[in-house]
Write a protein that holds these residues in place. Structure first.
Motif, PDB file in Angstrom:
ATOM      1  N   MET A   1       0.857  -1.179   0.000  1.00  0.00           N
ATOM      2  CA  MET A   1       0.000   0.000   0.000  1.00  0.00           C
ATOM      3  C   MET A   1       0.896   1.232   0.000  1.00  0.00           C
ATOM      4  SD  MET A   1      -3.236  -0.925   0.075  1.00  0.00           S
ATOM      5  CE  MET A   1      -4.092   0.528   0.665  1.00  0.00           C
ATOM      6  N   GLY A   2       0.376   2.322  -0.565  1.00  0.00           N
ATOM      7  CA  GLY A   2       1.099   3.585  -0.578  1.00  0.00           C
ATOM      8  C   GLY A   2       0.291   4.666   0.116  1.00  0.00           C
ATOM      9  N   ARG A   3       0.461   5.890  -0.347  1.00  0.00           N
ATOM     10  CA  ARG A   3      -0.205   7.036   0.275  1.00  0.00           C
ATOM     11  C   ARG A   3      -1.712   7.035   0.009  1.00  0.00           C
ATOM     12  NH1 ARG A   3       3.532  11.571  -2.348  1.00  0.00           N
ATOM     13  NH2 ARG A   3       2.927  10.267  -4.096  1.00  0.00           N
ATOM     14  N   THR A   4      -2.429   7.600   0.960  1.00  0.00           N
ATOM     15  CA  THR A   4      -3.873   7.809   0.835  1.00  0.00           C
ATOM     16  C   THR A   4      -4.135   9.301   0.923  1.00  0.00           C
ATOM     17  OG1 THR A   4      -4.362   5.678   1.877  1.00  0.00           O
ATOM     18  CG2 THR A   4      -6.123   7.324   1.873  1.00  0.00           C
ATOM     19  N   ALA A   5      -4.886   9.817  -0.040  1.00  0.00           N
ATOM     20  CA  ALA A   5      -5.275  11.236  -0.019  1.00  0.00           C
ATOM     21  C   ALA A   5      -6.755  11.318   0.332  1.00  0.00           C
ATOM     22  CB  ALA A   5      -5.021  11.883  -1.378  1.00  0.00           C
ATOM     23  N   ARG A   6      -7.091  12.304   1.142  1.00  0.00           N
ATOM     24  CA  ARG A   6      -8.482  12.476   1.588  1.00  0.00           C
ATOM     25  C   ARG A   6      -8.989  13.856   1.203  1.00  0.00           C
ATOM     26  NH1 ARG A   6      -9.794   8.298   4.824  1.00  0.00           N
ATOM     27  NH2 ARG A   6      -8.068   7.044   5.589  1.00  0.00           N
ATOM     28  N   TYR A   7     -10.279  13.934   1.009  1.00  0.00           N
ATOM     29  CA  TYR A   7     -10.901  15.235   0.758  1.00  0.00           C
ATOM     30  C   TYR A   7     -10.708  16.137   1.971  1.00  0.00           C
ATOM     31  CZ  TYR A   7     -13.460  13.339  -3.279  1.00  0.00           C
ATOM     32  OH  TYR A   7     -13.797  12.794  -4.486  1.00  0.00           O
ATOM     33  N   THR A   8     -10.605  17.401   1.723  1.00  0.00           N
ATOM     34  CA  THR A   8     -10.541  18.398   2.794  1.00  0.00           C
ATOM     35  C   THR A   8     -11.862  19.159   2.811  1.00  0.00           C
ATOM     36  OG1 THR A   8      -9.692  20.140   1.356  1.00  0.00           O
ATOM     37  CG2 THR A   8      -8.063  18.664   2.379  1.00  0.00           C
ATOM     38  N   GLU A   9     -11.919  20.176   3.635  1.00  0.00           N
ATOM     39  CA  GLU A   9     -13.121  21.006   3.694  1.00  0.00           C
ATOM     40  C   GLU A   9     -13.388  21.698   2.348  1.00  0.00           C
ATOM     41  OE1 GLU A   9     -10.534  21.252   5.932  1.00  0.00           O
ATOM     42  OE2 GLU A   9     -11.533  19.996   7.403  1.00  0.00           O
ATOM     43  N   ALA A  10     -12.363  21.780   1.486  1.00  0.00           N
ATOM     44  CA  ALA A  10     -12.515  22.406   0.174  1.00  0.00           C
ATOM     45  C   ALA A  10     -13.346  21.553  -0.786  1.00  0.00           C
ATOM     46  CB  ALA A  10     -11.147  22.681  -0.438  1.00  0.00           C
ATOM     47  N   GLY A  11     -13.575  20.247  -0.445  1.00  0.00           N
ATOM     48  CA  GLY A  11     -14.408  19.384  -1.277  1.00  0.00           C
ATOM     49  C   GLY A  11     -13.650  18.766  -2.424  1.00  0.00           C
ATOM     50  N   PRO A  12     -14.289  18.291  -3.443  1.00  0.00           N
ATOM     51  CA  PRO A  12     -15.736  18.320  -3.641  1.00  0.00           C
ATOM     52  C   PRO A  12     -16.467  17.228  -2.872  1.00  0.00           C
ATOM     53  CG  PRO A  12     -14.737  17.295  -5.551  1.00  0.00           C
ATOM     54  CD  PRO A  12     -13.619  17.722  -4.627  1.00  0.00           C
ATOM     55  N   GLY A  13     -15.735  16.264  -2.288  1.00  0.00           N
ATOM     56  CA  GLY A  13     -16.361  15.214  -1.491  1.00  0.00           C
ATOM     57  C   GLY A  13     -16.374  15.577  -0.024  1.00  0.00           C
ATOM     58  N   PRO A  14     -16.965  14.721   0.804  1.00  0.00           N
ATOM     59  CA  PRO A  14     -17.017  14.986   2.237  1.00  0.00           C
ATOM     60  C   PRO A  14     -15.614  14.987   2.858  1.00  0.00           C
ATOM     61  CG  PRO A  14     -18.226  12.959   1.678  1.00  0.00           C
ATOM     62  CD  PRO A  14     -17.622  13.475   0.425  1.00  0.00           C
ATOM     63  N   ALA A  15     -15.338  15.955   3.691  1.00  0.00           N
ATOM     64  CA  ALA A  15     -14.031  16.054   4.347  1.00  0.00           C
ATOM     65  C   ALA A  15     -13.704  14.741   5.058  1.00  0.00           C
ATOM     66  CB  ALA A  15     -14.025  17.211   5.343  1.00  0.00           C
ATOM     67  N   GLY A  16     -12.497  14.241   4.816  1.00  0.00           N
ATOM     68  CA  GLY A  16     -12.032  13.005   5.445  1.00  0.00           C
ATOM     69  C   GLY A  16     -12.239  11.765   4.590  1.00  0.00           C
ATOM     70  N   ALA A  17     -13.127  11.826   3.600  1.00  0.00           N
ATOM     71  CA  ALA A  17     -13.365  10.661   2.740  1.00  0.00           C
ATOM     72  C   ALA A  17     -12.164  10.458   1.816  1.00  0.00           C
ATOM     73  CB  ALA A  17     -14.632  10.854   1.914  1.00  0.00           C
ATOM     74  N   VAL A  18     -11.874   9.204   1.507  1.00  0.00           N
ATOM     75  CA  VAL A  18     -10.735   8.865   0.651  1.00  0.00           C
ATOM     76  C   VAL A  18     -11.032   9.275  -0.793  1.00  0.00           C
ATOM     77  CG1 VAL A  18      -9.383   6.951  -0.324  1.00  0.00           C
ATOM     78  CG2 VAL A  18      -9.989   6.954   2.108  1.00  0.00           C
ATOM     79  N   ILE A  19     -10.081   9.992  -1.409  1.00  0.00           N
ATOM     80  CA  ILE A  19     -10.198  10.316  -2.834  1.00  0.00           C
ATOM     81  C   ILE A  19      -9.267   9.440  -3.666  1.00  0.00           C
ATOM     82  CG2 ILE A  19      -8.580  12.265  -2.730  1.00  0.00           C
ATOM     83  CD1 ILE A  19     -10.332  13.549  -4.973  1.00  0.00           C
ATOM     84  N   THR A  20      -8.027   9.199  -3.210  1.00  0.00           N
ATOM     85  CA  THR A  20      -7.111   8.309  -3.930  1.00  0.00           C
ATOM     86  C   THR A  20      -6.308   7.463  -2.957  1.00  0.00           C
ATOM     87  OG1 THR A  20      -5.307   9.927  -3.995  1.00  0.00           O
ATOM     88  CG2 THR A  20      -6.815   9.903  -5.887  1.00  0.00           C
ATOM     89  N   VAL A  21      -5.926   6.286  -3.441  1.00  0.00           N
ATOM     90  CA  VAL A  21      -5.058   5.377  -2.697  1.00  0.00           C
ATOM     91  C   VAL A  21      -4.018   4.843  -3.670  1.00  0.00           C
ATOM     92  CG1 VAL A  21      -4.914   3.232  -1.368  1.00  0.00           C
ATOM     93  CG2 VAL A  21      -6.950   4.654  -1.186  1.00  0.00           C
TER      94      VAL A  21
END
Length: 159
Positions: free
Chosen positions: A32-52
């Motif tokens: 496994m590598g890095r995980t990026a999460r949405y921030t308060e800037a969106g477009p998804g809910p803050a904390g939700a995973v956007i990429t892995v």
């Protein structure tokens, strides 16, 4: 110097992290590598995973939780070269488990809908035999199979 290797991006509908963890459990030489999460800037809910990011046998991938707009299809697949029947059986069984689907000639879809070809390296030798009758018999046998059976392919080749 920047790594110039291509990275394969795979589009998922919210389950990219689950898929990355599954794939790294299937293939022994993976991580496994890095995980990026949405921030308060969106477009998804803050904390939700956007990429892995993850790696399988030295090949880098990124799972993108892009949404339901795009689905995998058979136009793209990953081929797994297998040295023996034990490897064929392992990958076939593991990748078709929990909702995966068998197809023809060593092809399958895993539970995420991604297509794989589970191919014994011996198949290439049989299909490219200088004796065209042997190659034809091996081809005919392969076309009748879902999961490829090395012994049956060899037997068919020999007639």
């Amino acid at each position: 110097m920047t790594d110039k290797a291509f990275i394969t991006s795979l589009w998922f509908d919210g389950n990219g992290e689950e898929a990355a963890r599954f794939y790294t459990s299937v293939f022994k030489d993976s991580k496994m590598g890095r995980t990026a999460r949405y921030t308060e800037a969106g477009p998804g809910p803050a904390g939700a995973v956007i990429t892995v990011e993850f790696e399988l046998h030295g090949q880098k991938f990124v799972a993108i939780n892009g949404g339901p707009e795009f689905k995998f299809d058979e136009a793209i697949s990953f081929q797994i070269p297998c040295e023996n029947q034990e490897e064929v059986d392992y990958y076939w069984g593991t990748l078709t488990a929990d909702g995966g689907q068998e197809s023809q000639c060593g092809w399958l879809k895993d539970k995420f809908g991604l297509s794989w070809q589970v191919v014994p390296t011996r198949l290439t030798e049989l299909l490219s035999d200088a004796d065209s009758a042997k190659a034809a018999r091996a081809t005919k046998a392969m076309l009748s199979m879902k999961k490829l059976d090395i012994a049956a392919l060899e037997k068919a080749s020999e007639g």
